[in-house]
Design a protein around this motif. Structure first.
Motif, PDB file in Angstrom:
ATOM      1  N   ARG A  92       0.063 -10.923  -2.138  1.00 57.81           N
ATOM      2  CA  ARG A  92      -1.364 -11.140  -2.347  1.00 57.81           C
ATOM      3  C   ARG A  92      -2.015 -10.026  -3.162  1.00 57.81           C
ATOM      4  O   ARG A  92      -2.805 -10.286  -4.070  1.00 57.81           O
ATOM      5  CB  ARG A  92      -2.070 -11.265  -0.990  1.00 57.81           C
ATOM      6  N   CYS A  93      -1.693  -8.777  -2.848  1.00 55.53           N
ATOM      7  CA  CYS A  93      -2.379  -7.658  -3.503  1.00 55.53           C
ATOM      8  C   CYS A  93      -1.542  -6.400  -3.304  1.00 55.53           C
ATOM      9  O   CYS A  93      -0.725  -6.310  -2.371  1.00 55.53           O
ATOM     10  CB  CYS A  93      -3.781  -7.477  -2.923  1.00 55.53           C
ATOM     11  N   ALA A  94      -1.753  -5.405  -4.186  1.00 59.39           N
ATOM     12  CA  ALA A  94      -1.078  -4.108  -4.084  1.00 59.39           C
ATOM     13  C   ALA A  94      -2.088  -3.011  -4.384  1.00 59.39           C
ATOM     14  O   ALA A  94      -2.772  -3.056  -5.417  1.00 59.39           O
ATOM     15  CB  ALA A  94       0.102  -4.020  -5.042  1.00 59.39           C
ATOM     16  N   ILE A  95      -2.191  -2.029  -3.470  1.00 63.40           N
ATOM     17  CA  ILE A  95      -3.040  -0.840  -3.652  1.00 63.40           C
ATOM     18  C   ILE A  95      -2.095   0.346  -3.762  1.00 63.40           C
ATOM     19  O   ILE A  95      -1.496   0.771  -2.769  1.00 63.40           O
ATOM     20  CB  ILE A  95      -4.018  -0.656  -2.476  1.00 63.40           C
ATOM     21  N   VAL A  96      -1.963   0.877  -4.984  1.00 58.54           N
ATOM     22  CA  VAL A  96      -0.949   1.896  -5.252  1.00 58.54           C
ATOM     23  C   VAL A  96      -1.628   3.108  -5.879  1.00 58.54           C
ATOM     24  O   VAL A  96      -2.568   2.975  -6.677  1.00 58.54           O
ATOM     25  CB  VAL A  96       0.159   1.356  -6.185  1.00 58.54           C
TER      26      VAL A  96
ATOM     27  N   VAL B 117       0.879  -1.175   0.000  1.00 60.93           N
ATOM     28  CA  VAL B 117       0.000   0.000   0.000  1.00 60.93           C
ATOM     29  C   VAL B 117       0.910   1.216   0.000  1.00 60.93           C
ATOM     30  O   VAL B 117       1.689   1.406   0.946  1.00 60.93           O
ATOM     31  CB  VAL B 117      -0.933   0.020   1.223  1.00 60.93           C
ATOM     32  N   ALA B 118       0.832   2.039  -1.057  1.00 52.57           N
ATOM     33  CA  ALA B 118       1.814   3.113  -1.187  1.00 52.57           C
ATOM     34  C   ALA B 118       1.253   4.265  -1.993  1.00 52.57           C
ATOM     35  O   ALA B 118       0.427   4.074  -2.898  1.00 52.57           O
ATOM     36  CB  ALA B 118       3.092   2.595  -1.852  1.00 52.57           C
ATOM     37  N   ASN B 119       1.704   5.471  -1.623  1.00 56.53           N
ATOM     38  CA  ASN B 119       1.544   6.682  -2.437  1.00 56.53           C
ATOM     39  C   ASN B 119       2.872   6.873  -3.155  1.00 56.53           C
ATOM     40  O   ASN B 119       3.791   7.512  -2.659  1.00 56.53           O
ATOM     41  CB  ASN B 119       1.197   7.876  -1.549  1.00 56.53           C
TER      42      ASN B 119
ATOM     43  N   SER C  69      -4.628  12.079 -10.137  1.00 53.89           N
ATOM     44  CA  SER C  69      -4.135  10.775  -9.692  1.00 53.89           C
ATOM     45  C   SER C  69      -5.283   9.777  -9.629  1.00 53.89           C
ATOM     46  O   SER C  69      -6.459  10.150  -9.693  1.00 53.89           O
ATOM     47  CB  SER C  69      -3.463  10.893  -8.320  1.00 53.89           C
ATOM     48  N   SER C  70      -4.916   8.491  -9.487  1.00 49.93           N
ATOM     49  CA  SER C  70      -5.898   7.407  -9.379  1.00 49.93           C
ATOM     50  C   SER C  70      -5.311   6.295  -8.529  1.00 49.93           C
ATOM     51  O   SER C  70      -4.088   6.106  -8.476  1.00 49.93           O
ATOM     52  CB  SER C  70      -6.283   6.860 -10.758  1.00 49.93           C
ATOM     53  N   VAL C  71      -6.207   5.554  -7.878  1.00 51.47           N
ATOM     54  CA  VAL C  71      -5.819   4.398  -7.058  1.00 51.47           C
ATOM     55  C   VAL C  71      -6.101   3.136  -7.862  1.00 51.47           C
ATOM     56  O   VAL C  71      -7.203   2.965  -8.404  1.00 51.47           O
ATOM     57  CB  VAL C  71      -6.583   4.384  -5.726  1.00 51.47           C
ATOM     58  N   VAL C  72      -5.106   2.237  -7.932  1.00 46.85           N
ATOM     59  CA  VAL C  72      -5.185   1.018  -8.742  1.00 46.85           C
ATOM     60  C   VAL C  72      -4.891  -0.179  -7.846  1.00 46.85           C
ATOM     61  O   VAL C  72      -4.020  -0.108  -6.969  1.00 46.85           O
ATOM     62  CB  VAL C  72      -4.188   1.082  -9.916  1.00 46.85           C
TER      63      VAL C  72
END
Length: 619
Positions: A455-459, A432-434, A510-513
């Motif tokens: 498992r997953c990445a929220i960037v 999880v990162a900005n 910006s957008s969250v992916v």
């Protein structure tokens, strides 16, 4: 009816003519009046039913032929008569049911109502007035008798709120009781100054009058606009100084002809001579805009001529550069470095939404890149087992350590100072990162090629980069990045983030992916895949035949083919043509007339298999 006589019927008719038929109380009065004369057989029947069914008057009333209230009243009347007979009292005079003076009727609703004055005729109204007058005279006579026996009867009146000045003095202060001793007082008649007292009184009165008058606000001083600016005024002063220097040089040389050509700026011109120029004496003539511009141009020309001679040089004004540092950042004493992509996410709602969409478990290890001041890091520490943060700026590392120092989160945070692209990634479950936008592409592929798999990445990415990640075949932003990323992972666009949610705000949106790697990964050599897509997307709108006909592409494929043949002990004929071989493969596989922007994942896998089966590789 057999129970009614002729006189009773006549009385009933007269009563109906006297009272309006719509008055219920009048009907009840007449009805109850004539119901008094009921035969004794009804009394016996009522007493018998009351003995059989005590207090059940609603049941007894229809049997007797009366109402429940009439049955109850008649039953009480009969009991009172029986009590009078037992005590040998007169039934007519000493009725125990009659109210004595001072008693209150317990059942007033069962008694006939008094007639209303509205329904009375003139005779009845006159009788009511006489009764009222009789009551007043009786009360007056009673008070006189009491007063004759020395009993004063006070009559209370409503007290008025105003002050009766004939009786009392307002704000009266009575003197103390007894004599006042004046022996201790000191009085000097010379010190008494009546003028001063009078003047003080006058001053107090004037002060009160001034306070009562409304305060007038001063009107703003409106001045006319200046006819000459400050810059031109400074230039006039400098021109005068230059003239003085020129005069000194002329006087030293001794040429009076040149001295007459120089103007004198020390003296103010006579306004009276200027006023005679206009049509009206005493008023300066109005100059039009063309004359003003011409004079300004002449003035500027004179200044340039003086500068060219070398008598005087106009200094250039230095304009202060505008600071790009954010105001809030200046207050904190931290200057964010945009070369590192330091844009701190300050909106707590977006931070909470990112954490909710990542579905962090209490046993997860979270990787964060670019924690900054720790707005996202603190929220991650609340839910994760451990957070590994990579930060390249030592100032922000100190700020983050200061934020978690002395809290339960201090032992759960592991900060690594350095560049994430030059470091080996540790084991982690979530990311999880900005992210700094300039390292988006290399970080994504470093993340997808990391083993063991996460498992997953929220960037948080730049908007255009996020749209390229999720682009589909045929779309405008479909590119090599889209194909390579979607080969290794499933990519979803979660939400948009405006640039005002950062401090300092970036120039782009910006957008969250969300990136979920495919497990198990596809059985494809990624270097071969990347080499193929690199050639195909050099110009994605051109045909693949045209792409593979380029000299650099043909030379690369021929080199790789010869290496492959040498490793596998294959001989190459002298007349072997790589370009013809590539065209043959494209024609046989059916991709010669296709374009890269319209091909999906299966098409690229089929094209790669067609080339590799013929011994042509891309790495």
């Amino acid at each position: 009816s057999a129970d009614w006589s002729y006189e009773e019927a006549e009385a009933l008719g007269q009563a109906l003519e006297k009272f309006p038929p719509n008055t219920l109380c009048r009907w009840r009065l007449i009805y109850e009046f004539f119901c008094e004369k009921c035969p004794s057989s009804h009394h016996e029947k009522l007493l018998h039913m009351a003995k059989l069914m005590p207090t059940q008057w609603c049941t007894i009333a229809p049997i007797v032929g009366r109402t429940a209230a009439q049955c109850l009243e008649r039953y009480e009347y009969l009991l009172d008569q029986a009590q009078c007979r037992r005590e040998d009292l007169n039934e007519n005079n000493d009725d125990p049911r009659t109210l004595r003076p001072g008693e209150i009727d317990p059942n007033p609703e069962t008694k006939p109502a008094r007639p209303d004055p509205i329904d009375m005729d003139e005779d009845e109204l006159e009788i009511e007035k006489q009764l009222e007058e009789a009551r007043r005279l009786a009360a007056l006579q009673k008070r006189r008798e009491l007063r004759a026996t020395d009993i004063e009867v006070r009559r209370y009146h409503s007290r008025k709120r105003d002050v009766n000045y004939n009786v009392e003095i307002p704000f009266q202060k009575l003197p103390a009781i007894g004599f006042y001793d004046t022996t201790n007082e000191e009085f000097d008649p010379e010190k008494v100054d009546l003028r001063r007292l009078r003047q003080d009184n006058v001053n107090s009165i004037q002060k009160e009058e001034n306070e009562q008058q409304p305060i007038r606000k001063r009107s703003k001083l409106v001045l006319s606009a200046p006819q000459i600016s400050d810059i031109k005024l400074e230039q006039v002063v400098k021109l005068g100084q230059a003239t003085e220097i020129a005069k000194q040089q002329v006087t030293e040389t001794g040429t009076p002809a040149t001295e007459t050509l120089l103007g004198d700026y020390n003296l103010t011109p006579d306004l009276r001579t200027l006023s005679t120029i206009g049509a009206t004496p005493g008023i300066t003539p109005v100059r039009d805009r063309l004359n003003i511009n011409a004079e300004d141009g002449l003035f500027d020309g004179q200044m340039k001529q003086i500068e060219s001679i070398g008598l005087f040089t106009m200094p250039k004004e230095r304009v202060a550069k505008k600071s790009r540092i954010h105001k809030d950042v200046q207050k904190q004493g931290i200057n964010f470095n945009k070369d590192f992509g330091q844009h701190i996410l300050k909106n707590p709602l977006i931070i909470t939404s990112m954490i909710d969409k990542s579905a962090i478990r209490p046993t997860d290890i979270v990787l964060e890149v670019g924690p900054g001041t720790g707005n996202l890091t603190v929220k991650l520490l609340e839910k994760a087992k451990k957070v590994v943060a990579y930060e390249i700026d030592p100032r922000l590392v100190a700020e983050l350590q200061k934020r978690v120092q002395g809290t339960p989160f201090q032992s759960k945070l592991d900060i690594v100072i350095g560049d994430i692209l030059k470091s080996d990634l540790p084991f982690f479950d979530l990311c999880v990162a900005n992210l700094p936008y300039q390292i988006s592409s290399p970080f994504v592929f470093k993340l997808l090629l990391h083993r063991p798999m996460f498992r997953c990445a929220i960037v948080l990415f730049q908007r255009e980069f996020a749209q390229r990640l999720v682009a589909k075949p045929g779309e405008k932003l479909y590119c090599r990045l889209s194909v390579n990323t979607q080969l290794l992972a499933k990519v979803d666009h979660l939400m948009k983030v405006g640039k005002n949610n950062f401090r300092p705000p970036p120039k782009v949106e910006s957008s969250v992916v969300r990136i979920e790697p495919k497990n198990p990964p596809p059985a494809v050599n990624y270097q071969e895949w990347d080499g193929l897509t690199r050639i195909c997307f050099t110009r994605k709108n051109k045909l693949l035949v045209s792409e593979f006909k380029q000299k650099k592409v043909v030379a690369l494929l021929e080199k790789n083919y010869r290496i492959h043949c040498s490793l596998n002990n294959k001989t190459i004929t002298n007349d072997f043509d790589t370009k013809a071989k590539v065209e043959e493969i494209l024609e046989q596989s059916g991709f010669a007339k296709k374009r890269a922007r319209q091909m999906d994942m299966d098409d690229f896998l089929g094209l790669l298999h067609a080339f590799n089966s013929e011994g042509i590789h891309f790495c």
